[in-house]
Structure formats: C-alpha cells, structure tokens
Design a protein around this motif. Sequence first.
Motif, PDB file in Angstrom:
ATOM      1  N   LEU A 538       4.911  10.968   1.183  1.00 16.83           N
ATOM      2  CA  LEU A 538       5.109   8.854   1.448  1.00 16.83           C
ATOM      3  C   LEU A 538       4.621   8.711   2.708  1.00 16.83           C
ATOM      4  O   LEU A 538       4.743   9.874   3.531  1.00 16.83           O
ATOM      5  CB  LEU A 538       6.158   8.583   0.719  1.00 16.83           C
ATOM      6  CG  LEU A 538       6.473   9.110  -0.696  1.00 16.83           C
ATOM      7  CD1 LEU A 538       8.172   8.698  -1.334  1.00 16.83           C
ATOM      8  CD2 LEU A 538       5.638   8.347  -2.064  1.00 16.83           C
ATOM      9  N   GLY A 542      10.694   3.428   3.210  1.00 20.94           N
ATOM     10  CA  GLY A 542      11.206   4.035   2.117  1.00 20.94           C
ATOM     11  C   GLY A 542      11.147   3.399   0.585  1.00 20.94           C
ATOM     12  O   GLY A 542      11.357   1.565   1.163  1.00 20.94           O
ATOM     13  N   HIS A 568      12.310  -1.671  -1.011  1.00 28.35           N
ATOM     14  CA  HIS A 568      10.987  -1.446   0.051  1.00 28.35           C
ATOM     15  C   HIS A 568      10.741  -1.766   1.463  1.00 28.35           C
ATOM     16  O   HIS A 568      10.670  -2.452   1.518  1.00 28.35           O
ATOM     17  CB  HIS A 568       9.739  -0.784  -0.557  1.00 28.35           C
ATOM     18  CG  HIS A 568       8.508  -2.028  -1.274  1.00 28.35           C
ATOM     19  ND1 HIS A 568       7.848  -2.769   0.013  1.00 28.35           N
ATOM     20  CD2 HIS A 568       8.725  -2.667  -2.675  1.00 28.35           C
ATOM     21  CE1 HIS A 568       7.416  -3.567  -0.527  1.00 28.35           C
ATOM     22  NE2 HIS A 568       7.521  -3.869  -2.129  1.00 28.35           N
ATOM     23  N   GLY A 571       5.811   1.940   4.729  1.00 25.93           N
ATOM     24  CA  GLY A 571       4.071   2.968   3.777  1.00 25.93           C
ATOM     25  C   GLY A 571       3.134   2.082   3.743  1.00 25.93           C
ATOM     26  O   GLY A 571       3.103   1.462   4.321  1.00 25.93           O
ATOM     27  N   ASN A 576       3.570   1.730  -1.765  1.00 23.65           N
ATOM     28  CA  ASN A 576       4.944   1.362  -2.298  1.00 23.65           C
ATOM     29  C   ASN A 576       4.758   0.383  -4.110  1.00 23.65           C
ATOM     30  O   ASN A 576       5.836   0.808  -4.533  1.00 23.65           O
ATOM     31  CB  ASN A 576       5.472   0.443  -1.425  1.00 23.65           C
ATOM     32  CG  ASN A 576       6.461   1.060  -0.052  1.00 23.65           C
ATOM     33  OD1 ASN A 576       6.516   2.199  -0.317  1.00 23.65           O
ATOM     34  ND2 ASN A 576       6.732   0.277   0.836  1.00 23.65           N
ATOM     35  N   GLY A 640      11.812   8.809   0.436  1.00 24.25           N
ATOM     36  CA  GLY A 640      11.437   8.226   2.170  1.00 24.25           C
ATOM     37  C   GLY A 640      12.435   8.259   2.503  1.00 24.25           C
ATOM     38  O   GLY A 640      13.125   9.662   3.061  1.00 24.25           O
ATOM     39  N   GLU A 641      12.760   7.531   3.845  1.00 18.47           N
ATOM     40  CA  GLU A 641      13.484   7.080   4.553  1.00 18.47           C
ATOM     41  C   GLU A 641      14.710   7.180   3.796  1.00 18.47           C
ATOM     42  O   GLU A 641      15.354   6.534   2.880  1.00 18.47           O
ATOM     43  CB  GLU A 641      13.640   5.972   5.509  1.00 18.47           C
ATOM     44  CG  GLU A 641      12.054   5.968   6.376  1.00 18.47           C
ATOM     45  CD  GLU A 641      11.784   5.584   7.693  1.00 18.47           C
ATOM     46  OE1 GLU A 641      13.044   4.058   7.734  1.00 18.47           O
ATOM     47  OE2 GLU A 641      10.994   4.747   8.650  1.00 18.47           O
TER      48      GLU A 641
END
Length: 798
Positions: A538, A542, A568, A571, A576, A640-641
């Motif tokens: 990814l 996030g 989200h 990205g 996403n 993700g994050e």
Amino acid sequence: MPQDAVADGDSGPREADGTQRTEPSILNAVPHYLPLAIFPLIVLAAYYGGWWLLPPLLFIAVSGPLDRALGLDGRNMDPAATPERRLLWHNLPLWSWAFLWPPTLVFGLWQILVTDQFAIWEGVLLGLILTMEAQAVFIVGHELVHRRSTWERRLGEFLLSSASYPQYATEHVYIHHANVGTPHDVGSAPKGQSFWRYFPREVASNLTNSWKVAGERLARRRLPVWHYSNPFWRYGMAVAFWYAVVFWMGGIWAVLVFAFLGLCCVFSMKISNYFQHYGLRRVRLPNGRWEKVLPRHSWSADWKFSNWMFFNMQRHADHHAVASRHYPLLQVWGPDESPELPGTYADMMNIVLRPKRWFAKMDPLVDQWRAHFYPEIDDWSAYDSPISAARPEAFEAIVEIFGAAPRLARWIERNSQVLDSLQDREFTDLDLPKGFGPDQEYEAIARRGLARLYWTHEMGVQEMKERIAELPTVDAKESAEIVRNWSNDKAFQIGMHVVRGNLSPAEAKTALSNLAEASISTVLDAGVADFTERAGPLGAGGVGGIFLGDLASREAFPGVAIEMLFVHEGGRSGENGRLVRRFRKALTELARESLLFSPIPPGSKSLPALPLSELAGHCGIPASGGVPLLTRARCAFACGEADIGRRFDEARRAVLAENGVDESLIARLREPARDPVTTGVAAYARMRGGLDDVERAARFLQFTTAGVGLDDPAPTAAAVLDAAGAGPLAQAAALWRDLQGIMRLIGEEGFDAAAAGPKVRSLVANACGHEDFAALEAAVTETASRAAARIDTLHSRA
C-alpha cells in the motif's frame, strides 16, 4: 385389545366393541386361498394371450369395489390361546403363493421374451399383469422374513429378490421395526412430507442403512463385513439369478426393462409404507428414550376382501405392536387404540400421489390423533421438521430449540451442520451434564459461571482472531466463507447458552460483539493481503474501518447490521477505492447466510467510503432528523498508516463539537423517535419510552451535558445516562437491550413473543430476570411509562 366378550348365538363369541372372536379352522382359512386363483389365470394368459389376458386384470382390480361391497371384517383370533401349530391351514396358502410365484414369473417371461408368439400389445399387457401381481411379493415376502424358521426367511428373501429389493429383509426387520415412528426411521413419513419427497430418500436409505446394519451385526461378532454370513451375499446371488435368467431370455434390453418393472413394484410398496405411518410419532420420554411401540403408531384398516387377498396386511398397527405374530393372529383395534385410515388401501393409493389432496385429507386426522393420544403436547413442530429426519441423533437439542427459539429452529433447518458445534468440547465443557452436583441450583450456578468466564473474559477479540487464523484459507473470498461458518457455529453456541440459561442477554451481547469484531477484522485483513499480493504494498496513507451504531457500542445481537464507514487518507490514485470495493465484496460474502449478521443490501450506499477530510460533510448534522452517526463510532480496523484511527478520532470529536452547538439538532433530539405504537413486549423499541426514545435521550445528554461520553468513542445509552445521573433511564436502557438480545435470538425483528408458545414466553421472561411472562409484561409497561415521563422532564429542564 378387545375385551368383555359376550355371547352372540351361533356366530361365536363377540366382543363389546363388535369384533368377533374366531378359532383357527379350515373354514376360516378358506378365504385366504383366494390369492392363489391368480396363478391359473396368469398361466392361461401367458399361454394363449388375446382375451385370456382380461381375467387376471379383472381379478387384480376387484379388491377396491369388493371391499366396499363386503364391508369390514371384525374377526380376531386369540393369540394367547392359539399356538402356531394350529395355523397350518392358514400357512398353506402363504407357502403355496411363495412357491408358485417364481415358476409363474419365469414362465411369463419365457412367453414374452423367447416364444415370440405375442403381438407387442399382448407382451406389454402380460408384462403389466406380472408387474401388478409381483407387488404381492412384498406382502408374502414381508410375512416370511418375520418368521422364526430359517427356510421361511430365506424363501422370503428369494421372493424379494425377484423385485430387485432383497435388502428389505434386513432394513424392515432391524431398522424400520426398531425405529418406527421416530426421526431415525426414514420409512415413517413426518406430517407435511409428500410422497414424492419421501420415496427417493426411503429407497436410498433402505440400501445404505441395511448394509450398515449388516456390517454392525458382523462387527459385534468380531467378523469382517465381507464374511460369508453377511446376508448381502445371499441377496446378491438371488438378484444375480433373476437378472441372469432375464438376460439369457432377452438380452440387455430385457434386463433394463426388468429393473424398471422391479422399481415399479418398489414404488407401489413404498406408497403403502408411506400412508401406514404418515404423521404418527412416538414421543420422546423424559429419560431420553422413545416410548414403546403401540397400536396408536400405525394407520390400520380392516376391509374383509383385502384381508383375504393380502393376508391381513391392513392390520398394520398390531403387526408393529407384536412383529412376530403370524398374519392370522393379527388383531383389529378400535379407534380409541389405533387410528383408522379414512378408506380402503385402494382409496389411499388414489390420493397419495397428489400431495394437496393427501394433506387436505390426512393432516386433520393427524391433528385429531395428536389431540386424542397426546393432549399434553401443544407443539409438534420438532417432530414434523425435516431436520429431525436429517439429524435424528440431535433430536433432544432440536426439540429444545423448536420449543424455545423459533429463529434458531428455522436456522438449523437451513443449516443443520451447526448442530455439530454442540458436540465441540468448547461447548460441552461449559454446558455440564445434569446430575454432577448436589442439586439443580448448584449445577445451574456452575454452568453460568463457566460460560460467563469463558465467553466474556477468555474469548476476547484477539483470542478469537487467533483461533480463526488457525483455519487454512487461500484467498479473501474463501476466508469470508470460512469465517462466516466459524462465526455461525460460535453464535449458535452462544445462543444455546442463552436458551439454557448459562448466559444472560447482556453477557451474550458482549460475546457476540467480540465475535462480530473478530470476524469482520479477519475478513478485512484477508482482503488487504489479497490486494497487496496483486498490486504491491500500500502507498502512503491509510484506510480505517469505522464501526457505527450497535457494532461500535458493543451491543451486537443475532442479525445485527454491519454498519460501517471506511475513511482513507493519502495513497496512490484510485488505490483506496479499489481496496474498499474489495472490502465491500468480502463483507457482503461474510453476511450472506449468517446467523450473526443481517445481509448487506446491494448498492453503493452500503458501507460508504470517503476521505477523512470529508467526514464533517458526510457525518455532520443528519438532514432526516436522526441521531448523528458519530455519537457511536470507533475505528475497529486500520491498514496502511497506523495512526489513521487517531486522526479519525480527532475528526470525530471535532464534528460532534459542532453538532453540540446546533440548536436545530438539539431540538430534533427532544422529539420522540417516531409515532408511538401499541405497548407490549414486542413493541419494546417503538413504544413511547422504549428503546428508540431512550437512545435519543442518551444522545441528547451526550451533546448537552459536559463531560458525558467524550472519552468513549461509542458509549452505550446506559453508560451515558448513568454518567449524566439519569439512573432510572439507564436501567430502562439495560432492560430494552436485554429484550432486544433475547427477542432477536428467538425471532426476527417484530417477533411477537406474547403470541408464542409457553416455552418461548418463559425463556424471554427468565432472560430478563422475571419469573413469568406476565411479570415481564407488567415491568415493560411500567418501565416504558416511567422512562417517557423522565425523558419529558429531562427535555423540559434542558
């Protein structure tokens, strides 16, 4: 049994119920020689053809009209005073038929297949005559396989093999008679099952179960299944003989026709077997055993001519009461002891194949039978359900479920495999057997303690996810299916603990909430793994999965909706969106055929996704006047994050702070949730002062009372009300949630427990802490009234 004999002139002793006592004699046996008259008629028809084919057809067809003309029989021999040696004159026609049929069948087949003297129509008609008479194979063969002497049983097997059905000798004696009137017997059709559903299952189970029983009998003697004493060796050789004869005479096509005609004979026999036991059930006793087979468990008839022609086959009730009794000794019972068919066997065969007519005729009679013999039983649904026939070994649990939880009953009918979960050690170790403690109260406390400890403390979200991780999967789609099956098993176990009083609705709410979160997060993790395997790691940013509503506040119940929002940030372009679409697909599969979740409706509005920066615009003040989504919203999944959850919580607080100063929103929250409806347990959510009103009151306080609900991203109504000092309203919220949990366990939304059976009402009342349903109804009415008054007071002070 007929009693109180009285004299009746020269006709012999007559019973008080009208039946006549007779003695074995040549004169009494003479009518039973009538079936032998068919043999010269068949021989003449096979030899000459033409018009000679008509007499046997007419002879076979007269039983129905002559039954009506000659009326009922009503004669009984005394089995206790009649030894078998006095039945010689009655046995002679039976033995004669058995010895005459094989050569007659061979002669008829020879004339059709070898001599080539008949026109096609004559051969077809003669084949029809042989097939119609071959149906008697099951009458005579049935009588013989019940005999004690070996030669008679072997002769019966040979007759049955001529219809390609010798395994009937094992299945009928060792399975049907042992299990008649129970779900273990496929031959005892439950009420509501048509003959067309009955026939294929009955034929298939006869073959498989008879082979299984033969193997078990050998195993008890420590012999292998292929030992020469296995009766299937005899069956196979006898069937091979008949097919070899037919093949020698007519080749492969003759073999196929012979097999088809044998199936026609079996079809006819299964019709009579179907209506002889339709809808009649033996009751499960408190000790776990089935009641003894009695005359009440079979339909009978007593037409004179059919008794003569078919060796008292109609007296089926007495045959099951005493299976070893020879046909002349079979008794006719009165309607107070055995149900009577509403017509002759010919009448029954005319309507069996038309299910609507059959059900219209027989189902009311079955209901009368139940009311007469078992007036104490008011719910037969478990006995009638196909799940009982499919899973007879779980019958006790099935009866318990059908009596107390209609929703679970419908569920196991569609998904019988969940019954296996009741045999898992995870369930049995908690649901301790009866009798382990000094008294029932001690046992109940122990069960509740174990179940509560396990499901509310030991089996948390992380523990469940670790359990699911042990299940092998290959992709996200398979993961959703496997997780769904696993969660169904666990939700069913939790539901059964509630049904049995081991868990309260509040404790079940905690367990189901953990189960929901573990299931959803596992499926989403699998979606991420699939996505990264195909598209690579990814990008920066996030995606967070936000639980809303009941999932967020950990107030799940069976059939809870998957209310989620995906947020989200960052990205790569379009990444996403593709990932969220994969999430939607996986969650839709998870919720399909789920006991825990309600199905996700199709469409883009389901499980929405948006950038975190647009949260305020999407989840701000609702235009419809509902409660703002973010009053109960927590991040339950992130990829993700890692700090997407923290950033969402910050945005959530900011949105709620803006909501709190909006006077129009506060004004709308003061209004009732909807128009009030009739009070009652079923209306716990919609009534004035019910769950919906209390929830709105809690969210009103969440906005208007400083410090309430700020630390918890998804506080329950009870927690908000308690923190705001509205203790009575918090108690009302707890009652409504308990009611929601138990009502959604036992029924769908809108289920009316007041109209349900006594076990259902008792379960609902006990789960909510009341002795009986009347006490619960009174508590619901009083709680709703007080809650409505307090909400009005609360709003007036604000």
